[in-house]
Motif scaffolding. Sequence first.
Motif, PDB file in Angstrom:
ATOM      1  N   GLU A   1      93.275  54.550  29.653  1.00 46.98           N
ATOM      2  CA  GLU A   1      93.043  55.407  28.507  1.00 46.98           C
ATOM      3  C   GLU A   1      91.813  56.289  28.743  1.00 46.98           C
ATOM      4  OE1 GLU A   1      91.055  54.035  24.629  1.00 46.98           O
ATOM      5  OE2 GLU A   1      93.195  53.908  24.197  1.00 46.98           O
ATOM      6  N   LEU A   2      90.757  55.696  29.281  1.00 47.43           N
ATOM      7  CA  LEU A   2      89.534  56.441  29.541  1.00 47.43           C
ATOM      8  C   LEU A   2      89.715  57.479  30.644  1.00 47.43           C
ATOM      9  CD1 LEU A   2      86.515  53.994  29.441  1.00 47.43           C
ATOM     10  CD2 LEU A   2      86.856  56.042  28.095  1.00 47.43           C
TER      11      LEU A   2
ATOM     12  N   ASN B   1      70.672  58.116  33.597  1.00 48.16           N
ATOM     13  CA  ASN B   1      71.038  57.146  32.580  1.00 48.16           C
ATOM     14  C   ASN B   1      70.749  55.774  33.175  1.00 48.16           C
ATOM     15  OD1 ASN B   1      72.224  55.317  30.856  1.00 48.16           O
ATOM     16  ND2 ASN B   1      74.021  56.575  30.462  1.00 48.16           N
ATOM     17  N   PRO B   2      69.636  55.158  32.796  1.00 43.82           N
ATOM     18  CA  PRO B   2      69.264  53.874  33.390  1.00 43.82           C
ATOM     19  C   PRO B   2      70.244  52.740  33.092  1.00 43.82           C
ATOM     20  CG  PRO B   2      67.794  54.408  31.576  1.00 43.82           C
ATOM     21  CD  PRO B   2      68.677  55.598  31.788  1.00 43.82           C
ATOM     22  N   LEU B   3      71.048  52.883  32.034  1.00 43.60           N
ATOM     23  CA  LEU B   3      71.992  51.825  31.689  1.00 43.60           C
ATOM     24  C   LEU B   3      73.158  51.738  32.660  1.00 43.60           C
ATOM     25  CD1 LEU B   3      72.064  52.227  27.813  1.00 43.60           C
ATOM     26  CD2 LEU B   3      70.802  50.560  29.178  1.00 43.60           C
TER      27      LEU B   3
ATOM     28  N   ARG C   1      82.083  66.072  18.887  1.00 46.03           N
ATOM     29  CA  ARG C   1      83.299  65.905  18.068  1.00 46.03           C
ATOM     30  C   ARG C   1      84.363  65.151  18.866  1.00 46.03           C
ATOM     31  NH1 ARG C   1      81.588  70.992  16.149  1.00 46.03           N
ATOM     32  NH2 ARG C   1      82.724  72.140  17.745  1.00 46.03           N
ATOM     33  N   ALA C   2      84.500  65.466  20.132  1.00 43.38           N
ATOM     34  CA  ALA C   2      85.524  64.819  20.961  1.00 43.38           C
ATOM     35  C   ALA C   2      85.305  63.313  21.049  1.00 43.38           C
ATOM     36  CB  ALA C   2      85.533  65.424  22.370  1.00 43.38           C
ATOM     37  N   ILE C   3      84.043  62.887  21.143  1.00 50.78           N
ATOM     38  CA  ILE C   3      83.780  61.452  21.293  1.00 50.78           C
ATOM     39  C   ILE C   3      83.531  60.767  19.951  1.00 50.78           C
ATOM     40  CG2 ILE C   3      83.018  61.647  23.682  1.00 50.78           C
ATOM     41  CD1 ILE C   3      80.113  61.437  22.694  1.00 50.78           C
TER      42      ILE C   3
ATOM     43  N   SER D   1      86.405  55.663  21.262  1.00 47.80           N
ATOM     44  CA  SER D   1      86.382  54.229  20.933  1.00 47.80           C
ATOM     45  C   SER D   1      85.584  53.401  21.942  1.00 47.80           C
ATOM     46  CB  SER D   1      87.808  53.695  20.818  1.00 47.80           C
ATOM     47  OG  SER D   1      88.489  53.847  22.045  1.00 47.80           O
ATOM     48  N   HIS D   2      84.967  54.053  22.909  1.00 47.34           N
ATOM     49  CA  HIS D   2      84.177  53.360  23.942  1.00 47.34           C
ATOM     50  C   HIS D   2      82.738  53.836  23.863  1.00 47.34           C
ATOM     51  CE1 HIS D   2      87.917  51.920  25.790  1.00 47.34           C
ATOM     52  NE2 HIS D   2      88.383  53.117  25.504  1.00 47.34           N
ATOM     53  N   LYS D   3      82.021  53.367  22.825  1.00 47.39           N
ATOM     54  CA  LYS D   3      80.667  53.861  22.552  1.00 47.39           C
ATOM     55  C   LYS D   3      79.720  53.734  23.745  1.00 47.39           C
ATOM     56  CE  LYS D   3      80.714  53.333  17.547  1.00 47.39           C
ATOM     57  NZ  LYS D   3      81.476  54.510  17.365  1.00 47.39           N
ATOM     58  N   SER D   4      79.907  52.733  24.562  1.00 47.21           N
ATOM     59  CA  SER D   4      79.027  52.562  25.716  1.00 47.21           C
ATOM     60  C   SER D   4      79.196  53.662  26.748  1.00 47.21           C
ATOM     61  CB  SER D   4      79.269  51.198  26.375  1.00 47.21           C
ATOM     62  OG  SER D   4      80.575  51.140  26.931  1.00 47.21           O
ATOM     63  N   ARG D   5      80.264  54.450  26.643  1.00 42.12           N
ATOM     64  CA  ARG D   5      80.520  55.515  27.612  1.00 42.12           C
ATOM     65  C   ARG D   5      80.182  56.909  27.073  1.00 42.12           C
ATOM     66  NH1 ARG D   5      83.376  53.567  31.891  1.00 42.12           N
ATOM     67  NH2 ARG D   5      82.232  55.231  32.929  1.00 42.12           N
ATOM     68  N   HIS D   6      79.742  56.990  25.820  1.00 41.64           N
ATOM     69  CA  HIS D   6      79.394  58.288  25.237  1.00 41.64           C
ATOM     70  C   HIS D   6      78.298  58.987  26.029  1.00 41.64           C
ATOM     71  CE1 HIS D   6      81.036  57.351  20.917  1.00 41.64           C
ATOM     72  NE2 HIS D   6      81.942  57.192  21.866  1.00 41.64           N
TER      73      HIS D   6
END
Length: 138
Positions: A8-9, A38-40, A97-99, A118-123
Amino acid sequence: MSEYQSSELYQARIVALAKSKTGAGKLASPTKSARRDNPLCGDRVTIDVTLDNGKIAEIAHQVRGCLLCQASAAALAKTAVGRDASGIAELRHDAERAIGREAGKAHEPFDAFEPVASHKSRHECVLLPFEALKDALS
């Protein structure tokens, strides 16, 4: 992440944007350049721009990161030329808006990132190129 979530991603439009590599590389003599990390997740984006009267005349990016970050940088490069800082802010709103961070419908090419909502960690993967460009324009 399940196989479904992964497919999906990384749906075809996101993959196509990343593979297009629009704007990939370095400018020979940029007016400004900025790097964001992005250190995460370890993504790193460097954006080079050449400005003409405050508007982007040329843009290039170097991405060491995931497919989402690569695709976002390519989408940004595809749409940034001719825009000033406020025009880039409008593009960022489209990505937001897309995310799903802002209400409303995203436009091409940023609507390709709608599955990321729906994948907040990937925003942040999608927004990192915008952060680097914002730094370069400031």
